[in-house]
Scaffold this active site. Structure first.
Site, PDB file in Angstrom:
ATOM      1  N   SER A  94     -37.870   0.601  15.644  1.00 23.78           N
ATOM      2  CA  SER A  94     -36.667   0.063  15.008  1.00 23.78           C
ATOM      3  C   SER A  94     -35.379   0.674  15.553  1.00 23.78           C
ATOM      4  O   SER A  94     -34.545   1.170  14.805  1.00 23.78           O
ATOM      5  CB  SER A  94     -36.761   0.288  13.505  1.00 23.78           C
ATOM      6  OG  SER A  94     -38.046  -0.063  13.057  1.00 23.78           O
ATOM      7  N   ARG A 109     -30.139   3.101  22.889  1.00 21.99           N
ATOM      8  CA  ARG A 109     -29.546   4.270  22.220  1.00 21.99           C
ATOM      9  C   ARG A 109     -30.341   4.555  20.955  1.00 21.99           C
ATOM     10  O   ARG A 109     -31.030   3.690  20.419  1.00 21.99           O
ATOM     11  CB  ARG A 109     -28.071   4.007  21.852  1.00 21.99           C
ATOM     12  CG  ARG A 109     -27.888   2.863  20.874  1.00 21.99           C
ATOM     13  CD  ARG A 109     -26.455   2.729  20.348  1.00 21.99           C
ATOM     14  NE  ARG A 109     -26.387   1.636  19.382  1.00 21.99           N
ATOM     15  CZ  ARG A 109     -26.249   0.356  19.712  1.00 21.99           C
ATOM     16  NH1 ARG A 109     -26.126   0.002  20.970  1.00 21.99           N
ATOM     17  NH2 ARG A 109     -26.228  -0.586  18.775  1.00 21.99           N
ATOM     18  N   ASP A 147     -38.412  -4.075  14.041  1.00 20.96           N
ATOM     19  CA  ASP A 147     -38.832  -4.279  12.638  1.00 20.96           C
ATOM     20  C   ASP A 147     -38.288  -5.580  12.058  1.00 20.96           C
ATOM     21  O   ASP A 147     -38.942  -6.234  11.241  1.00 20.96           O
ATOM     22  CB  ASP A 147     -38.447  -3.073  11.763  1.00 20.96           C
ATOM     23  CG  ASP A 147     -36.985  -2.695  11.840  1.00 20.96           C
ATOM     24  OD1 ASP A 147     -36.254  -3.249  12.692  1.00 20.96           O
ATOM     25  OD2 ASP A 147     -36.561  -1.827  11.058  1.00 20.96           O
TER      26      ASP A 147
HETATM   27 MG    MG Z   1     -38.859   0.016   8.096  1.00 19.91          MG
END
Ligand code: MG
Ligand code: ADP
Length: 485
Positions: A94, A109, A147
């Site tokens: 994520s 990043r 995600d």
């Molecule tokens: Mg999560």
């Protein structure tokens, strides 16, 4: 199988199709050690992830693990021996990556308090596979999934109705969203290989960095202070006003200012008689309130949920979690009012991003959606646990020009519980299918619309007797559903 590296937790899960119309989800979750978030070497973090995968396999798939890890000892990569024994794993990662293949993506990043410079620009799938291989695990990183994309995917399977979800959004440690866009609308040149047969592509917006210039975002001195002392000042400015990692810290900064102000008596009594608990309020020296990130957003949920006349639940929580002893009713009321203001601002800002995608999609005036809800899947502890978060989002959606009362009624926001993990496992399945299908067969499928694609995936699941609506958790007694309608 799927793993999910969020900002706070690392989750490992495997999904087993039972053939008796259910599938089981085995699941484990660990907090990511703080020191690994700022480790020197990328391998420090990724070795930890690989070890957690190993524990999970030993615990939940002991037999398979024993048998096949021995065989894997003899080959250095999972491609080196009979392929069907290797778990295909979806890797939910994520953080912003430049993804150039189904299981290849370079880290752009870090966000959400992570800072491991060594990993920037590297392929995160390769970093994980390397550590998996060092432990000889029978696991192949088959798909890299954001995600938000996992949430979109899981929600599209589980949401009732003909059409899939138009947006998958996360309100957890951080915030972000992914939506379905027409290829014809893309202006950026696309690198890497992709299947263009549906004429559509999922776009990960990385909206956490919306308006880093602060042209329109609200800004207070506490927002400023939070940003300046973060590991990534000046970026993720929208996220820093919206998501779980930051709301508690904003509240903490406000409270510290008030505590320091001699004119204000927050958490301070003249004497015990001025306190309805007849005891003088004290704050322990080691209270989280005096430490950066020392106030977790979850206490804001407690504050919002406590409607007792004396706010006794919140006051108890202030004692046990923040070591603020004998807070008065007025203290608790102030705490609750400030927390609510921060939470409500976050929910209303969340609505801005959601509204933008809804309006951009044109679905409100699309005849194909006349009798269909405009479905949005969300995941993350904040939206799941903060009381009335979705109600406050809807309150703001109704106020958006172009949506209004009528438009808001047609929008459905549903929790895709652990959607990011479940979606990643589904994507890993598709990736495994893609590996086996020849390129020619894929090309022969021709153009498909998004809803045809979803219907095809669902009917494939149906033909295998897999209901997408029930998920049984091995670690809980009762069956849970992934939808909340
Ligand atoms: Mg999560
Ligand atoms: P991740 O982002 O790692 O996937 P979560 O979705 O569980 O993990 O989000 C974790 C974040 O949610 C943390 O910042 C935490 O402060 C916040 N959080 C956890 N529980 C609650 C709660 N009950 N109410 C509000 N925020 C919460």
């Amino acid at each position: 199988m799927a793993v999910d590296l969020g900002g706070t937790n690392f989750r490992v899960c495997s999904i087993k199709l039972n053939g008796d119309s259910t599938f089981n989800l085995a699941y484990s979750k660990v907090a990511i050690p703080k020191e690994l978030m700022v480790a020197k070497k990328a391998s420090d973090l990724f070795a930890f992830l690989a070890r957690e995968i190993k524990h999970f396999l030993q615990q939940h798939h002991g037999d398979h693990f024993e048998q096949h890890s021995r065989r894997r000892m003899t080959s250095s990569s999972p491609d080196g021996y009979k392929d069907e024994h290797v778990f295909r794993m979806g890797f939910t990662f994520s953080f912003p990556v430049q993804q150039i293949g189904i299981n290849k993506g370079y880290l752009i990043r870090w966000t959400k308090g992570f800072d491991i410079p060594d990993a920037i620009g590297k392929d995160v799938c390769a970093l994980l596979q390397e550590e998996i291989d060092k432990l000889h695990l029978p696991v192949k990183v088959a798909a890299l999934v954001n995600d938000t994309v996992g949430t979109l995917m899981a929600r599209s399977y589980t949401s009732p109705g003909k059409t899939g979800a138009i947006l998958g959004a996360i309100f957890g440690t951080g915030t972000n969203g992914a939506y379905v866009e027409k290829l014809s609308k893309l202006k950026k040149p696309l690198a890497g290989e992709y299947d263009n047969s549906t004429g559509e592509m999922v776009i990960n917006t990385e909206w956490g960095s919306f308006d880093n210039q602060l042209n329109v975002l609200p800004n207070t001195k506490w927002d400023d202070a939070l940003d300046k002392s973060s590991v990534n000042p000046g970026v993720q400015m929208y996220e820093k006003r919206v998501s779980g990692m930051f709301l508690g810290e904003i509240l903490r900064l406000v409270l510290v200012d008030l505590i320091k102000d001699p004119k204000i008596s927050l958490f301070r009594d003249e004497n015990s008689n001025s306190n309805d608990w007849h005891s003088t309020t004290t704050i322990a020296q080691n209270s989280g309130i005096y430490r950066q990130w020392g106030l977790d957003t979850s206490i804001m949920s407690v504050a919002a949920a406590d409607n007792t006349p004396e706010l006794s639940i919140l006051r108890q929580e202030l004692e046990t979690v923040l070591q603020i002893y004998a807070p008065s009713l007025e203290d608790a009321q102030a705490f609750k009012a400030i927390a609510n203001a921060i939470g409500r601002r976050a929910a209303r800002l969340s609505a801005v991003a959601i509204a933008a995608i809804v309006l951009h999609s044109g679905k409100l005036s699309d005849p194909a959606y006349k009798d269909e809800p405009i479905d949005i899947g969300v995941d993350g502890s904040l939206v799941e646990h903060y009381p009335y978060f979705r109600d406050m989002i809807f309150e703001a959606l109704r106020a958006v020009e172009g949506i209004g009362e009528e438009g808001a009624k047609r929008i459905r926001i549903g929790i895709a519980k652990d959607g990011s993990g479940v979606g990643a496992a589904l994507i890993a399945l598709i990736a495994a299918g893609m590996e086996s299908k020849s390129a020619a067969a894929t090309a022969a499928t021709g153009k498909k619309t998004n809803s045809q694609f979803i219907e095809e995936l669902r009917s494939e699941a149906r033909s295998k007797d897999i209901p997408m609506f029930t998920i049984k958790r091995e670690d809980s007694e009762k069956a849970e559903t992934t939808t909340d309608e």
